[in-house]
Design a protein around this motif. Sequence first.
Motif, PDB file in Angstrom:
ATOM      1  N   GLU A  84      14.125  14.706 -10.395  1.00 25.29           N
ATOM      2  CA  GLU A  84      12.719  14.521 -10.020  1.00 25.29           C
ATOM      3  C   GLU A  84      12.064  13.486 -10.937  1.00 25.29           C
ATOM      4  OE1 GLU A  84      11.021  16.310  -7.581  1.00 25.29           O
ATOM      5  OE2 GLU A  84      12.912  17.266  -7.007  1.00 25.29           O
ATOM      6  N   VAL A  85      11.391  12.520 -10.346  1.00 26.74           N
ATOM      7  CA  VAL A  85      10.724  11.481 -11.135  1.00 26.74           C
ATOM      8  C   VAL A  85       9.246  11.437 -10.753  1.00 26.74           C
ATOM      9  CG1 VAL A  85      10.587   8.984 -11.597  1.00 26.74           C
ATOM     10  CG2 VAL A  85      12.827  10.073 -11.307  1.00 26.74           C
ATOM     11  N   ARG A  86       8.408  11.453 -11.792  1.00 27.83           N
ATOM     12  CA  ARG A  86       6.977  11.277 -11.527  1.00 27.83           C
ATOM     13  C   ARG A  86       6.700   9.778 -11.553  1.00 27.83           C
ATOM     14  NH1 ARG A  86       1.932  13.473 -11.453  1.00 27.83           N
ATOM     15  NH2 ARG A  86       0.451  12.062 -12.445  1.00 27.83           N
ATOM     16  N   ILE A  87       6.199   9.264 -10.429  1.00 26.34           N
ATOM     17  CA  ILE A  87       6.017   7.812 -10.292  1.00 26.34           C
ATOM     18  C   ILE A  87       4.721   7.393 -10.999  1.00 26.34           C
ATOM     19  CG2 ILE A  87       5.784   5.894  -8.649  1.00 26.34           C
ATOM     20  CD1 ILE A  87       8.576   7.366  -8.660  1.00 26.34           C
ATOM     21  N   GLY A 142      19.480   2.612 -21.921  1.00 25.79           N
ATOM     22  CA  GLY A 142      18.815   3.908 -21.770  1.00 25.79           C
ATOM     23  C   GLY A 142      18.064   4.059 -20.469  1.00 25.79           C
ATOM     24  N   GLN A 143      18.191   3.037 -19.591  1.00 27.71           N
ATOM     25  CA  GLN A 143      17.465   3.107 -18.321  1.00 27.71           C
ATOM     26  C   GLN A 143      18.403   3.493 -17.175  1.00 27.71           C
ATOM     27  OE1 GLN A 143      15.724  -0.438 -16.627  1.00 27.71           O
ATOM     28  NE2 GLN A 143      13.673   0.158 -17.309  1.00 27.71           N
ATOM     29  N   LEU A 144      17.847   4.137 -16.161  1.00 28.75           N
ATOM     30  CA  LEU A 144      18.619   4.482 -14.965  1.00 28.75           C
ATOM     31  C   LEU A 144      17.996   3.795 -13.758  1.00 28.75           C
ATOM     32  CD1 LEU A 144      18.879   8.364 -15.434  1.00 28.75           C
ATOM     33  CD2 LEU A 144      20.618   6.640 -15.997  1.00 28.75           C
ATOM     34  N   HIS A 145      18.878   3.467 -12.809  1.00 31.09           N
ATOM     35  CA  HIS A 145      18.389   2.907 -11.553  1.00 31.09           C
ATOM     36  C   HIS A 145      18.766   3.869 -10.431  1.00 31.09           C
ATOM     37  CE1 HIS A 145      18.827   0.629  -7.791  1.00 31.09           C
ATOM     38  NE2 HIS A 145      17.732   0.030  -8.198  1.00 31.09           N
ATOM     39  N   GLY A 146      17.796   4.166  -9.575  1.00 28.17           N
ATOM     40  CA  GLY A 146      18.093   5.068  -8.462  1.00 28.17           C
ATOM     41  C   GLY A 146      17.286   4.710  -7.236  1.00 28.17           C
ATOM     42  N   ARG A 147      17.399   5.568  -6.228  1.00 26.01           N
ATOM     43  CA  ARG A 147      16.684   5.333  -4.964  1.00 26.01           C
ATOM     44  C   ARG A 147      15.839   6.540  -4.602  1.00 26.01           C
ATOM     45  NH1 ARG A 147      17.043   0.130  -2.931  1.00 26.01           N
ATOM     46  NH2 ARG A 147      18.950  -0.702  -3.798  1.00 26.01           N
ATOM     47  N   SER A 148      14.641   6.261  -4.130  1.00 28.57           N
ATOM     48  CA  SER A 148      13.756   7.322  -3.642  1.00 28.57           C
ATOM     49  C   SER A 148      14.197   7.705  -2.227  1.00 28.57           C
ATOM     50  CB  SER A 148      12.322   6.786  -3.604  1.00 28.57           C
ATOM     51  OG  SER A 148      12.172   5.948  -2.468  1.00 28.57           O
ATOM     52  N   PRO A 149      13.614   8.759  -1.648  1.00 29.32           N
ATOM     53  CA  PRO A 149      13.934   9.084  -0.253  1.00 29.32           C
ATOM     54  C   PRO A 149      13.633   7.904   0.675  1.00 29.32           C
ATOM     55  CG  PRO A 149      12.725  10.867  -1.270  1.00 29.32           C
ATOM     56  CD  PRO A 149      12.693   9.733  -2.253  1.00 29.32           C
ATOM     57  N   TYR A 150      12.703   7.031   0.273  1.00 26.57           N
ATOM     58  CA  TYR A 150      12.285   5.907   1.105  1.00 26.57           C
ATOM     59  C   TYR A 150      13.039   4.628   0.781  1.00 26.57           C
ATOM     60  CZ  TYR A 150       8.620   9.351   1.646  1.00 26.57           C
ATOM     61  OH  TYR A 150       7.949  10.528   1.873  1.00 26.57           O
ATOM     62  N   ALA A 154       0.842  -1.206   0.000  1.00 24.86           N
ATOM     63  CA  ALA A 154       0.000   0.000   0.000  1.00 24.86           C
ATOM     64  C   ALA A 154       0.875   1.253   0.000  1.00 24.86           C
ATOM     65  CB  ALA A 154      -0.930   0.002   1.215  1.00 24.86           C
ATOM     66  N   PHE A 155       1.968   1.202   0.755  1.00 20.11           N
ATOM     67  CA  PHE A 155       2.870   2.350   0.797  1.00 20.11           C
ATOM     68  C   PHE A 155       3.459   2.610  -0.589  1.00 20.11           C
ATOM     69  CE2 PHE A 155       7.163   4.153   1.371  1.00 20.11           C
ATOM     70  CZ  PHE A 155       6.804   5.368   1.925  1.00 20.11           C
ATOM     71  N   ASN A 156       3.952   1.534  -1.227  1.00 17.72           N
ATOM     72  CA  ASN A 156       4.525   1.717  -2.569  1.00 17.72           C
ATOM     73  C   ASN A 156       3.488   2.262  -3.542  1.00 17.72           C
ATOM     74  OD1 ASN A 156       6.986   0.891  -1.663  1.00 17.72           O
ATOM     75  ND2 ASN A 156       6.935  -1.128  -2.641  1.00 17.72           N
ATOM     76  N   ARG A 183       5.875  -4.621  -5.612  1.00 13.34           N
ATOM     77  CA  ARG A 183       6.223  -4.838  -4.211  1.00 13.34           C
ATOM     78  C   ARG A 183       7.611  -4.272  -3.893  1.00 13.34           C
ATOM     79  NH1 ARG A 183       3.366  -7.514  -0.632  1.00 13.34           N
ATOM     80  NH2 ARG A 183       1.915  -8.037  -2.286  1.00 13.34           N
ATOM     81  N   ASN A 184       8.545  -4.419  -4.865  1.00 12.13           N
ATOM     82  CA  ASN A 184       9.924  -4.044  -4.561  1.00 12.13           C
ATOM     83  C   ASN A 184      10.466  -2.820  -5.275  1.00 12.13           C
ATOM     84  OD1 ASN A 184      10.354  -6.284  -2.820  1.00 12.13           O
ATOM     85  ND2 ASN A 184      10.360  -7.563  -4.662  1.00 12.13           N
ATOM     86  N   SER A 185       9.726  -2.291  -6.235  1.00 12.47           N
ATOM     87  CA  SER A 185      10.307  -1.143  -6.934  1.00 12.47           C
ATOM     88  C   SER A 185       9.235  -0.233  -7.529  1.00 12.47           C
ATOM     89  CB  SER A 185      11.267  -1.625  -8.021  1.00 12.47           C
ATOM     90  OG  SER A 185      10.542  -2.259  -9.040  1.00 12.47           O
ATOM     91  N   LEU A 186       9.702   0.931  -7.961  1.00 10.27           N
ATOM     92  CA  LEU A 186       8.823   1.926  -8.583  1.00 10.27           C
ATOM     93  C   LEU A 186       9.367   2.243  -9.967  1.00 10.27           C
ATOM     94  CD1 LEU A 186       8.686   4.528  -5.637  1.00 10.27           C
ATOM     95  CD2 LEU A 186       7.078   2.650  -6.065  1.00 10.27           C
TER      96      LEU A 186
END
Length: 456
Positions: free
Chosen positions: A433-436, A407-415, A385-387, A441-444
């Motif tokens: 800035e990324v619009r989700i 062409g893809q990037l991997h990063g981390r959100s504040p969470y 639910a949080f994700n 379950r494990n990623s955005l």
Amino acid sequence: MSTTRKRLFIKTYGCQMNVYDSDRMKDVLTPLGYESAETPEGADLVILNTCHIREKAAEKVYSELGRLRPLKDEKAASGGMTIAVAGCVAQAEGAEIMKRAPVVDLVVGPQTYHKLPELIAQAHRAKGEALDTEFEVEDKFDRLGSDRQVEGYSAFVTVQEGCDKFCTFCVVPYTRGAEWSRPVDQIVAEIRALAAKGIREVTLLGQNVNAFHGAPPSGREAEGAWGLGQLVRHVALIGGIERIRFTTSHPRDMDEDLIQAFADTPKLMPYFHLPVQAGSDKILKSMNRQHTAEEYVAIIDRLRAARPDIAISGDMIVGFPGETDADFEATLDLVRRVNYASCFSFKYSKRPGTPGAAMFNQVDEGVKSARLAVLQELLSDQQAAFNESMIGRTLPVLFEKPGRMDGQLHGRSPYLQSVHVDGPAELIGQVGEVRIEAASRNSLSGSLTGSKRSAA
Ligand code: 5AD
Ligand code: SF4
């Protein structure tokens, strides 16, 4: 000092503190010509950096040592292999290790890694039998210096070690010793050096990190020891550092200033790990946690008032001795009230030498497993639910590396959620800035809203 190239293999067990310590051991050994190897085969030096927190930890180390024996025999003809046991099992077992596993050349406790070069030389001279498991934290950090090798954009920095809380299930106070904090100047020097090497995010580490009370910066001695809130604000001033985290905290050491730091320091990420372990006051008392469930929830409420976007993570233990169905229900109630973004959960297991291990009212394994399954289902629903609640939000993401697809990037959100996005490689090492748009379950995943850097 010889600088012939030598191969070093370190196997790290357990927590972030051990990951950090393994890196520091590499740093100490690099000037001696040691280079990291991916496997123990043919290595000149093998270090097992052990953890005591899981059950049968010592047994696992002994079986790993059994597997290393033939490799050591093979290497005998070409320079030999030195085998070291480091970390908490080394601290707990000491000389016993060399008696039980003669394949071991040296044993080094968590506070004496700076002495590794000396111990290795000693082991070579004496053909084995080098042991150092003293508690002398101060010395360790002084001698390790601040010249760290780094990879990527995020680094751990130990600011505090040891624990005086003596939770009745936990071995840490016995293996890591009493609470001790590094002086602020030393921490700042290390983080400045990291920032100069490209690090953008630091996680301040300590077994009981919010008990931090380090010597103030020189010239400000009159202020007395600094707390963690003061340290966080000071680290936020270091150029290049864009994100700050810290772990692990204890509810009893949450002071108002640290809560305030979440409100006034945007670089402090709005994601906080605060273990509670159980929801029943009777069990919390028997665990010697020194707080009630209500007091824990009150802290969470104050944090949420100070920083409305804060998300909480935790640790839970089910099946502590004496836990009844009603006590377990209290744990579920507390989890529902807190609503975790993420939470680790464990079945209680006896740790030799801790008061919990000697309690007579141990809970049946089957009951523990059933309770853990129920708890994990609830936690997993909360995490999902949080994700999902991220969809439609725009999050600052620290891009760490290319993604799996071109062409893809991997990063981390504040969470600390993994975020995948299409974008140019130049953004790696920056915050964008990324619009989700989607959550699993494990990623955005989402799309860049513009390549501009943001403060956090
Ligand atoms: N049994 C189960 N879990 C434990 N932990 C620590 N000791 C034990 C134990 N004896 C868990 C706690 C702690 C986390 C790091 O490991 O939840 O917060
Ligand atoms: Fe262990 Fe954490 Fe309790 Fe200290 S506060 S005894 S490290 S569980």
